[in-house]
Design a protein around this motif. Structure first.
Motif, PDB file in Angstrom:
ATOM      1  N   LYS A  57     -15.788  -9.851 -22.898  1.00  7.98           N
ATOM      2  CA  LYS A  57     -14.491 -10.850 -23.027  1.00  7.98           C
ATOM      3  C   LYS A  57     -15.012 -12.148 -23.605  1.00  7.98           C
ATOM      4  CE  LYS A  57     -11.650  -8.114 -19.908  1.00  7.98           C
ATOM      5  NZ  LYS A  57     -10.666  -8.067 -18.557  1.00  7.98           N
ATOM      6  N   VAL A  58     -15.977 -12.638 -22.939  1.00  3.11           N
ATOM      7  CA  VAL A  58     -16.460 -14.085 -23.197  1.00  3.11           C
ATOM      8  C   VAL A  58     -17.042 -14.004 -24.677  1.00  3.11           C
ATOM      9  CG1 VAL A  58     -18.313 -15.446 -22.700  1.00  3.11           C
ATOM     10  CG2 VAL A  58     -17.298 -14.461 -20.765  1.00  3.11           C
ATOM     11  N   ILE A  59     -17.659 -12.907 -25.172  1.00  2.00           N
ATOM     12  CA  ILE A  59     -18.382 -12.928 -26.340  1.00  2.00           C
ATOM     13  C   ILE A  59     -17.092 -12.823 -27.365  1.00  2.00           C
ATOM     14  CG2 ILE A  59     -19.558 -11.507 -28.101  1.00  2.00           C
ATOM     15  CD1 ILE A  59     -21.092 -10.383 -26.006  1.00  2.00           C
ATOM     16  N   GLY A  60     -16.081 -12.109 -26.948  1.00  2.00           N
ATOM     17  CA  GLY A  60     -14.929 -12.196 -28.069  1.00  2.00           C
ATOM     18  C   GLY A  60     -13.939 -13.280 -27.837  1.00  2.00           C
ATOM     19  N   GLY A  61     -13.961 -14.129 -26.765  1.00  2.00           N
ATOM     20  CA  GLY A  61     -13.145 -15.085 -26.530  1.00  2.00           C
ATOM     21  C   GLY A  61     -11.769 -14.884 -25.976  1.00  2.00           C
ATOM     22  N   LEU A  62     -11.882 -13.762 -25.259  1.00  2.00           N
ATOM     23  CA  LEU A  62     -10.915 -13.457 -24.207  1.00  2.00           C
ATOM     24  C   LEU A  62     -10.919 -14.038 -23.093  1.00  2.00           C
ATOM     25  CD1 LEU A  62     -10.490  -9.797 -25.394  1.00  2.00           C
ATOM     26  CD2 LEU A  62      -9.069 -11.457 -26.234  1.00  2.00           C
ATOM     27  N   LEU A  63     -12.208 -14.594 -22.503  1.00  2.00           N
ATOM     28  CA  LEU A  63     -12.291 -15.272 -21.353  1.00  2.00           C
ATOM     29  C   LEU A  63     -13.138 -16.311 -21.587  1.00  2.00           C
ATOM     30  CD1 LEU A  63     -12.177 -15.052 -18.078  1.00  2.00           C
ATOM     31  CD2 LEU A  63     -14.240 -13.757 -18.096  1.00  2.00           C
ATOM     32  N   ARG A  64     -12.688 -17.627 -21.038  1.00  4.39           N
ATOM     33  CA  ARG A  64     -13.637 -18.752 -21.224  1.00  4.39           C
ATOM     34  C   ARG A  64     -14.600 -18.858 -20.281  1.00  4.39           C
ATOM     35  NH1 ARG A  64     -11.305 -24.513 -23.520  1.00  4.39           N
ATOM     36  NH2 ARG A  64     -11.337 -23.020 -25.313  1.00  4.39           N
ATOM     37  N   PRO A  65     -16.007 -19.146 -20.618  1.00  2.33           N
ATOM     38  CA  PRO A  65     -16.916 -19.134 -19.371  1.00  2.33           C
ATOM     39  C   PRO A  65     -16.898 -20.249 -18.660  1.00  2.33           C
ATOM     40  CG  PRO A  65     -17.946 -19.439 -21.596  1.00  2.33           C
ATOM     41  CD  PRO A  65     -16.412 -19.091 -21.783  1.00  2.33           C
ATOM     42  N   ASP A  66     -17.297 -20.208 -17.255  1.00  2.00           N
ATOM     43  CA  ASP A  66     -17.232 -21.501 -16.842  1.00  2.00           C
ATOM     44  C   ASP A  66     -18.655 -22.472 -17.282  1.00  2.00           C
ATOM     45  OD1 ASP A  66     -15.382 -20.422 -14.960  1.00  2.00           O
ATOM     46  OD2 ASP A  66     -16.744 -19.393 -13.856  1.00  2.00           O
ATOM     47  N   ASP A  67     -19.477 -21.587 -17.755  1.00  2.00           N
ATOM     48  CA  ASP A  67     -20.697 -22.365 -18.201  1.00  2.00           C
ATOM     49  C   ASP A  67     -21.550 -21.564 -19.138  1.00  2.00           C
ATOM     50  OD1 ASP A  67     -22.732 -24.466 -18.668  1.00  2.00           O
ATOM     51  OD2 ASP A  67     -23.359 -24.225 -16.556  1.00  2.00           O
ATOM     52  N   GLY A  68     -22.474 -21.935 -19.874  1.00  2.00           N
ATOM     53  CA  GLY A  68     -22.998 -21.351 -20.838  1.00  2.00           C
ATOM     54  C   GLY A  68     -22.651 -21.338 -22.301  1.00  2.00           C
ATOM     55  N   SER A  69     -23.154 -20.652 -23.386  1.00  2.00           N
ATOM     56  CA  SER A  69     -22.712 -20.774 -24.504  1.00  2.00           C
ATOM     57  C   SER A  69     -22.870 -19.296 -25.315  1.00  2.00           C
ATOM     58  CB  SER A  69     -23.692 -21.899 -25.447  1.00  2.00           C
ATOM     59  OG  SER A  69     -25.088 -21.143 -25.597  1.00  2.00           O
ATOM     60  N   VAL A  70     -22.079 -19.222 -26.209  1.00  2.00           N
ATOM     61  CA  VAL A  70     -22.050 -18.035 -27.405  1.00  2.00           C
ATOM     62  C   VAL A  70     -22.149 -18.519 -28.671  1.00  2.00           C
ATOM     63  CG1 VAL A  70     -20.614 -16.060 -28.120  1.00  2.00           C
ATOM     64  CG2 VAL A  70     -20.432 -16.761 -25.615  1.00  2.00           C
ATOM     65  N   ARG A  71     -23.105 -17.923 -29.240  1.00  2.00           N
ATOM     66  CA  ARG A  71     -23.232 -18.302 -30.821  1.00  2.00           C
ATOM     67  C   ARG A  71     -23.428 -17.227 -31.511  1.00  2.00           C
ATOM     68  NH1 ARG A  71     -25.529 -23.508 -31.901  1.00  2.00           N
ATOM     69  NH2 ARG A  71     -25.638 -24.769 -29.944  1.00  2.00           N
ATOM     70  N   LEU A  72     -22.681 -17.475 -32.763  1.00  2.00           N
ATOM     71  CA  LEU A  72     -22.631 -16.255 -33.878  1.00  2.00           C
ATOM     72  C   LEU A  72     -23.221 -16.939 -35.178  1.00  2.00           C
ATOM     73  CD1 LEU A  72     -18.807 -14.952 -33.621  1.00  2.00           C
ATOM     74  CD2 LEU A  72     -21.045 -13.873 -32.801  1.00  2.00           C
ATOM     75  N   GLY A  73     -24.363 -16.346 -35.631  1.00  2.00           N
ATOM     76  CA  GLY A  73     -25.201 -16.656 -36.623  1.00  2.00           C
ATOM     77  C   GLY A  73     -25.617 -18.031 -36.493  1.00  2.00           C
ATOM     78  N   GLY A  74     -25.635 -18.601 -35.158  1.00  2.00           N
ATOM     79  CA  GLY A  74     -26.324 -20.083 -35.242  1.00  2.00           C
ATOM     80  C   GLY A  74     -25.085 -20.999 -34.753  1.00  2.00           C
ATOM     81  N   VAL A  75     -23.797 -20.741 -35.170  1.00  2.00           N
ATOM     82  CA  VAL A  75     -22.606 -21.156 -34.735  1.00  2.00           C
ATOM     83  C   VAL A  75     -22.250 -21.362 -33.125  1.00  2.00           C
ATOM     84  CG1 VAL A  75     -20.185 -21.748 -35.474  1.00  2.00           C
ATOM     85  CG2 VAL A  75     -21.892 -21.147 -37.253  1.00  2.00           C
ATOM     86  N   ASP A  76     -21.946 -22.406 -32.551  1.00  2.00           N
ATOM     87  CA  ASP A  76     -21.376 -22.269 -31.433  1.00  2.00           C
ATOM     88  C   ASP A  76     -19.923 -22.084 -31.164  1.00  2.00           C
ATOM     89  OD1 ASP A  76     -20.685 -22.967 -28.651  1.00  2.00           O
ATOM     90  OD2 ASP A  76     -22.078 -24.612 -28.528  1.00  2.00           O
TER      91      ASP A  76
END
Length: 254
Positions: A57-76
């Motif tokens: 869910k965090v990867i897909g944007g369905l749940l916003r994390p409290d902390d940390g990062s998700v990058r797709l192809g280097g894009v945050d």
């Protein structure tokens, strides 16, 4: 890891780092992280209820994390909405999710509308149906008439239309006969060969180890091990300990 603002061809297809996520006051993920390189297939394994679906869910944007990062192809993309992540090449296949009242062809066309070109969408649908002869024969039938295996094929076929850079698959073998699963595994390999990096969340360890290059093991919201699929396949006792939630018995430190 640093990258240019618009990403880089050398950057991992997917990278999560330090993910903490909660449902209300209940924290579910604790500094969880994983990486899927370009063209790689990776599995995320662990017992039920350890946080795998929450990470998706965090990867897909369905749940916003409290902390940390998700990058797709280097894009945050940590703060980006789901639609923007789709535009960057993310596609998630969750179970046998389809639009039951729409025909097979209409289901596939739904995933081509983001292109903005009706001609391209029509060509992409035909290309997907050419890969799935059983779906081609049922192209005008509503998805509600399909068997479980055929619905899973349809869910995977949308990835051909979407042409994702990152394909995330959640429990695609659940409840299906072994012969059907074998065919689906081959289709996942084809999607990978077409250029999609794959993150597979799967309860069947045998299915996962026969498909992927690397494996992450999760327990209680943490990634407790990262190994090659070949190494785990050669050590079934360790796999059993990890899947039963016994990382200490398996000799894995936090």
């Amino acid at each position: 890891m640093t990258s240019e603002p618009n990403g880089s061809a050398a950057a991992p297809a997917l990278a999560c780092a330090g993910i903490r996520a909660s449902y209300g006051p209940v924290q579910v993920l604790f500094d969880a992280g994983l990486t899927v390189e370009q063209g790689e297939m990776v599995a995320l394994l662990g017992p039920n209820g350890v946080g795998k679906s929450t990470l998706l869910k965090v990867i897909g944007g369905l749940l916003r994390p409290d902390d940390g990062s998700v990058r797709l192809g280097g894009v945050d993309v940590t703060r980006m909405p789901t639609r923007k992540r789709v535009d960057l090449g993310l596609c998630q296949v969750i179970g046998q999710a389809t639009f039951p009242s729409l025909s097979v062809a209409e289901n596939l066309a739904m995933h081509g509308f983001t292109s903005g070109s009706r001609k391209w969408t029509k060509e992409a649908v035909e290309a997907a149906l050419a890969v799935f002869p059983r779906l081609h024969a049922r192209r005008d039938q509503p998805a509600s008439n399909l068997s479980g295996g055929e619905r899973q094929m349809l869910a995977l076929a949308k990835a051909i239309v979407a042409e994702p850079k990152v394909l995330v698959i959640d429990e695609f073998s659940l409840g299906l006969a072994p012969v059907v699963v074998g065919g689906l595994m081959e289709l996942v390999r084809r999607l990978n060969e077409r250029g999609s990096a794959v993150l597979l969340v799967e309860q069947s360890v045998n299915v996962a180890l026969s498909l992927v290059d690397r494996v992450y093991m999760m327990e209680k919201g943490e990634i407790i091990a990262e190994e090659s699929a070949a190494a785990l396949a050669a050590d079934p006792e360790r796999v059993r300990a990890l899947m039963l939630g016994g990382h200490a018995a398996a000799g894995v430190g936090r």
